[in-house]
Design an enzyme around this catalytic site. Structure first.
Site, PDB file in Angstrom:
ATOM      1  N   ALA A   1       0.831  -1.203   0.000  1.00 62.72           N
ATOM      2  CA  ALA A   1       0.000   0.000   0.000  1.00 62.72           C
ATOM      3  C   ALA A   1       0.865   1.253   0.000  1.00 62.72           C
ATOM      4  O   ALA A   1       2.052   1.214   0.348  1.00 62.72           O
ATOM      5  CB  ALA A   1      -0.924   0.013   1.219  1.00 62.72           C
ATOM      6  N   VAL A   2       0.237   2.363  -0.408  1.00 64.57           N
ATOM      7  CA  VAL A   2       0.872   3.678  -0.348  1.00 64.57           C
ATOM      8  C   VAL A   2       0.167   4.483   0.736  1.00 64.57           C
ATOM      9  O   VAL A   2      -1.050   4.648   0.706  1.00 64.57           O
ATOM     10  CB  VAL A   2       0.783   4.408  -1.700  1.00 64.57           C
ATOM     11  CG1 VAL A   2       1.325   5.830  -1.573  1.00 64.57           C
ATOM     12  CG2 VAL A   2       1.554   3.650  -2.771  1.00 64.57           C
TER      13      VAL A   2
ATOM     14  N   ASP B   1      12.704   1.432   4.527  1.00 58.33           N
ATOM     15  CA  ASP B   1      11.737   1.461   5.624  1.00 58.33           C
ATOM     16  C   ASP B   1      12.407   1.115   6.945  1.00 58.33           C
ATOM     17  O   ASP B   1      12.169   1.768   7.970  1.00 58.33           O
ATOM     18  CB  ASP B   1      10.561   0.529   5.346  1.00 58.33           C
ATOM     19  CG  ASP B   1      10.982  -0.907   5.065  1.00 58.33           C
ATOM     20  OD1 ASP B   1      12.141  -1.152   4.672  1.00 58.33           O
ATOM     21  OD2 ASP B   1      10.140  -1.816   5.222  1.00 58.33           O
TER      22      ASP B   1
END
EC number: 2.7.1.33
Length: 237
Positions: free
Chosen positions: A11-12, A88
């Protein structure tokens, strides 16, 4: 105002940041007229990012992709081949170092994958572990074994399963909690308890926190906080 974009594996996530305050928003509600620059943390390819970039380009807004470096201020990356570390993970380390100065941190970020990273109080990243996230563990097991199944209604726990969905889900959670506990045990050998901070993030971060240690702190925007601190280093370079 900055626009922060966290491009994960599935997902964004989009947020705005003004004077350190982060607000998660949806892509259609981006206040483009107020945006001065765009900061992006991209782990994997996602087609949902392209329309956002096109909007930024059409408005001549500067945009930057965060990168991993061998050092960032007094932070030191554990990877000799630092480019192999996911952005991340690096940004959760960056954020934790600044949110909890002078403390060693164990960071548990659990979503599509579960990442456990360890950071010393002085800013030395110790490295970490990656294992499949809870859903990926379950999907892989169910897809590759006979007579093993799960369902969407059974809740996660760490007790022994009394039926197959319980056995599958509880094993996935127990394995993840045990891995995080191993990291805690390792770092506790070299620091006092009050010098250790547990940091949780990701879609399953709160669940793991509940079954591991409620004294830790959960963040739903840890990567984005890392983006802000990362950008400060670029400005001061």
């Amino acid at each position: 105002m900055r626009l922060l974009i966290d491009v994960g594996n599935t997902a964004v996530k989009v947020a705005t940041e003004r004077q350190g305050q982060i607000s998660v928003i949806s892509e259609p509600t981006i206040p483009w007229q107020d945006v001065s620059e765009v900061l992006i943390a991209q782990v994997g390819k996602n087609d949902d990012l392209e329309p956002i970039l096109q909007q930024a380009k059409s408005r001549s807004l500067p945009y930057m992709f965060a990168t991993v470096t061998a050092t960032l201020g007094d932070l030191v990356c554990a990877y000799p081949e630092f480019n192999n570390l996911g952005i991340d993970r690096w940004l959760t380390v960056v954020a934790s170092h600044h949110l909890f100065p002078g403390k060693a941190c164990v960071i548990v970020d659990s979503g599509t994958a579960t990442k456990v990273d360890v950071l010393t109080a002085s800013g030395q990243h110790q490295g970490g572990w990656i294992l499949p996230g809870l859903d990926m563990m379950i999907d892989s097991l169910v897809a590759n074994t006979q007579k093993v199944f799960s369902d969407e209604h059974t809740e996660f726990a760490t007790s022994f399963g009394k039926n197959t969905p319980n056995a599958v889900k509880n094993a996935a959670l127990s394995a993840t909690v045990a891995l995080a506990q191993r990291a805690i045990d390792e770092i506790e050998q070299s620091v006092e308890a009050q010098q250790l901070q547990l940091v949780f993030a990701g879609g399953y971060g709160e669940l793991i926190q509940q079954h591991l240690d409620n004294s830790g702190i959960y963040f739903d925007d840890l990567v984005m906080q890392g983006l802000i601190y990362w950008r400060k280093y670029q400005q001061n370079a």
